[in-house]
Design a protein around this motif. Structure first.
Motif, mmCIF file in Angstrom:
data_model
loop_
_atom_site.group_PDB
_atom_site.id
_atom_site.type_symbol
_atom_site.label_atom_id
_atom_site.label_comp_id
_atom_site.label_asym_id
_atom_site.label_seq_id
_atom_site.Cartn_x
_atom_site.Cartn_y
_atom_site.Cartn_z
ATOM 1 N N GLU A 36 -7.954 93.528 31.452
ATOM 2 C CA GLU A 36 -7.909 94.076 30.096
ATOM 3 C C GLU A 36 -7.705 95.580 30.085
ATOM 4 O O GLU A 36 -6.935 96.107 29.276
ATOM 5 C CB GLU A 36 -9.216 93.729 29.365
ATOM 6 N N HIS A 37 -8.362 96.306 30.983
ATOM 7 C CA HIS A 37 -8.404 97.764 30.880
ATOM 8 C C HIS A 37 -7.581 98.500 31.936
ATOM 9 O O HIS A 37 -7.292 99.689 31.753
ATOM 10 C CB HIS A 37 -9.855 98.255 30.953
ATOM 11 N N PHE A 38 -7.218 97.849 33.032
ATOM 12 C CA PHE A 38 -6.526 98.559 34.103
ATOM 13 C C PHE A 38 -5.155 97.980 34.400
ATOM 14 O O PHE A 38 -4.556 98.310 35.426
ATOM 15 C CB PHE A 38 -7.385 98.564 35.374
ATOM 16 N N SER A 39 -4.651 97.130 33.519
ATOM 17 C CA SER A 39 -3.260 96.701 33.600
ATOM 18 C C SER A 39 -2.394 97.820 33.019
ATOM 19 O O SER A 39 -2.889 98.854 32.568
ATOM 20 C CB SER A 39 -3.064 95.406 32.819
ATOM 21 N N LEU A 44 -2.544 102.447 29.641
ATOM 22 C CA LEU A 44 -1.886 103.284 28.635
ATOM 23 C C LEU A 44 -2.831 103.553 27.464
ATOM 24 O O LEU A 44 -2.880 104.668 26.934
ATOM 25 C CB LEU A 44 -0.602 102.616 28.141
ATOM 26 N N ARG A 45 -3.603 102.527 27.055
ATOM 27 C CA ARG A 45 -4.593 102.742 25.996
ATOM 28 C C ARG A 45 -5.655 103.737 26.439
ATOM 29 O O ARG A 45 -6.080 104.608 25.662
ATOM 30 C CB ARG A 45 -5.246 101.411 25.609
ATOM 31 N N LEU A 46 -6.102 103.622 27.695
ATOM 32 C CA LEU A 46 -7.115 104.548 28.195
ATOM 33 C C LEU A 46 -6.611 105.983 28.201
ATOM 34 O O LEU A 46 -7.326 106.912 27.798
ATOM 35 C CB LEU A 46 -7.525 104.158 29.618
ATOM 36 N N HIS A 47 -5.380 106.180 28.643
ATOM 37 C CA HIS A 47 -4.881 107.536 28.848
ATOM 38 C C HIS A 47 -4.396 108.197 27.560
ATOM 39 O O HIS A 47 -4.005 109.366 27.600
ATOM 40 C CB HIS A 47 -3.786 107.540 29.912
ATOM 41 N N GLY A 260 -3.194 108.364 36.495
ATOM 42 C CA GLY A 260 -3.887 107.084 36.480
ATOM 43 C C GLY A 260 -3.060 105.974 35.846
ATOM 44 O O GLY A 260 -3.298 104.785 36.113
ATOM 45 N N ILE A 261 -2.105 106.338 35.003
ATOM 46 C CA ILE A 261 -1.211 105.339 34.403
ATOM 47 C C ILE A 261 -0.463 104.577 35.504
ATOM 48 O O ILE A 261 -0.183 103.378 35.374
ATOM 49 C CB ILE A 261 -0.223 106.026 33.438
ATOM 50 N N LEU A 262 -0.131 105.286 36.592
ATOM 51 C CA LEU A 262 0.512 104.637 37.734
ATOM 52 C C LEU A 262 -0.502 104.063 38.715
ATOM 53 O O LEU A 262 -0.288 103.003 39.300
ATOM 54 C CB LEU A 262 1.409 105.651 38.468
ATOM 55 N N ALA A 263 -1.624 104.781 38.891
ATOM 56 C CA ALA A 263 -2.591 104.384 39.921
ATOM 57 C C ALA A 263 -3.396 103.148 39.531
ATOM 58 O O ALA A 263 -3.725 102.327 40.397
ATOM 59 C CB ALA A 263 -3.542 105.555 40.214
ATOM 60 N N ASP A 264 -3.728 102.999 38.255
ATOM 61 C CA ASP A 264 -4.574 101.881 37.835
ATOM 62 C C ASP A 264 -3.952 100.512 38.126
ATOM 63 O O ASP A 264 -4.608 99.638 38.714
ATOM 64 C CB ASP A 264 -4.918 102.003 36.349
ATOM 65 N N PRO A 265 -2.701 100.263 37.722
ATOM 66 C CA PRO A 265 -2.125 98.931 38.018
ATOM 67 C C PRO A 265 -2.015 98.657 39.513
ATOM 68 O O PRO A 265 -2.200 97.516 39.949
ATOM 69 C CB PRO A 265 -0.746 98.989 37.343
ATOM 70 N N VAL A 266 -1.722 99.699 40.296
ATOM 71 C CA VAL A 266 -1.631 99.513 41.747
ATOM 72 C C VAL A 266 -2.997 99.140 42.318
ATOM 73 O O VAL A 266 -3.128 98.220 43.136
ATOM 74 C CB VAL A 266 -1.082 100.785 42.422
ATOM 75 N N ILE A 272 -8.737 96.960 44.386
ATOM 76 C CA ILE A 272 -9.634 98.102 44.554
ATOM 77 C C ILE A 272 -10.574 98.227 43.362
ATOM 78 O O ILE A 272 -11.787 98.453 43.527
ATOM 79 C CB ILE A 272 -8.819 99.396 44.752
ATOM 80 N N HIS A 273 -10.034 98.074 42.154
ATOM 81 C CA HIS A 273 -10.877 98.130 40.958
ATOM 82 C C HIS A 273 -11.953 97.043 41.006
ATOM 83 O O HIS A 273 -13.109 97.293 40.643
ATOM 84 C CB HIS A 273 -10.032 97.976 39.697
#
Length: 322
Positions: A36-39, A44-47, A260-266, A272-273
């Motif tokens: 929900e939050h790190f896809s 994008l919503r977070l950032h 983080g927009i790039l790092a979160d999905p990876v 890792i998350h």
């Protein structure tokens, strides 16, 4: 004779679960929370929260990160030497500035993962509101009842929120590490050199700028100037290197606020998350169960500092070579 069918048991909610079942429910909720939050859509919503003061907080946090790591090392040494009060005091120091993205992550963990009641709206980002949510949570009622007084209950809520805050703070370290990886890639492609940070990249950028400027200002034209400075090196002013370093640090900080927009999905794809959140849940379980101490350790800060040492070492080696 007609007999009535047995009454079906009401489904158990998180508020009615005992601690082991509640913790198990949290572990099962980790994967949906990450999705929900790190896809791509979630991050994008977070950032969106990074637009604004986070652009200025990011460079300050980069400067404060070595101080943060130093306090954690000293706190660990104090605990090993038996100075637990001093170690606990140092461990509670919030050295890094709390960014808007980190506040949003904390609120999402408290409300969406832990399932605690948080008032919607702007106050959802307030630390006091999150503390009240922990103290009023039905899931923590039995644990809070075991506290001898209100101060112990508040101390427990501070430890839980401190673990959540430590988790949210890992994002700044991960942003630094991701920025370093991009810096390494840029240095390898553009300068054919290892540039693990802005300090080691600045001389190369300054030399390229001085070289281009010298060719453009050559009295006999740029063609002859290019041939001339292909043989003879240009002089690079130390002030140009310092100014280039300052500009690169500013650009890197802005990049770190949004990388983080790039790092979160990876990180989500690599698990890792998930592993980091499970460590956070383990810490919360120990705090609620009163089984001892198992602080959440943000290892990523130490990895980022290792890159800083590499960057400084590479820069010193360059100076000695010259």
């Amino acid at each position: 004779m007609i007999t009535s069918s047995p009454t079906e048991a009401a489904p158990r909610t998180p508020e009615t679960l005992d601690l082991p079942d509640y913790i198990q429910t949290l572990r099962h909720a980790v994967d949906p929370f990450v999705a929900e939050h790190f896809s791509w859509r979630g991050t994008l919503r977070l950032h969106r929260n990074a637009l604004g003061w986070d652009i200025f907080r990011a460079p300050v946090n980069i400067i404060l990160s070595p101080v943060f790591v130093l306090t954690r090392i000293v706190a660990y040494l104090c605990n090993r030497l038996g100075l637990r009060r001093g170690g606990a005091w140092l461990a509670r120091r919030r050295i890094l500035l709390r960014t808007s993205v980190a506040r949003r992550v904390e609120t999402c963990i408290i409300a969406d993962l832990l399932g605690l009641p948080v008032t919607a709206g702007k106050t959802a980002f307030d630390q006091t509101t999150l503390e009240h949510a922990v103290l009023a949570a039905p899931q923590f009622r039995e644990t809070l009842r075991r506290c001898e007084n209100a101060d112990d209950a508040r101390a427990l809520s501070h430890r839980v929120l401190g673990a959540v805050s430590e988790y949210a703070g890992t994002r700044s370290a991960v942003s630094e590490i991701t920025t370093v990886l991009f810096t390494l890639l840029t240095g390898a492609v553009v300068f054919q050199a290892l540039t693990p940070g802005m300090i080691s990249m600045a001389p190369g950028v300054a030399e390229a700028m001085a070289h281009t400027t010298a060719i453009a200002n050559f009295p006999l034209g740029q063609t002859i100037g290019g041939a001339w400075y292909g043989v003879f090196a240009t002089d690079t002013s130390p002030w140009l290197v310092v100014a280039t370093l300052a500009v690169l640090v500013m650009l890197g900080s802005i990049f770190a606020a949004f990388v983080g927009i790039l790092a979160d999905p990876v990180q989500s794809r690599l698990g890792i998350h998930r592993r980091r959140l499970l460590r956070l849940i383990d810490t919360i379980e120990v705090e609620l169960d009163g089984a001892g101490e198992k602080p959440f350790v943000a290892r990523e800060h130490y990895y980022a500092r290792a890159f800083d040492l590499w960057d400084a070492g590479a820069s010193l080696l360059r100076v000695f070579r010259n």
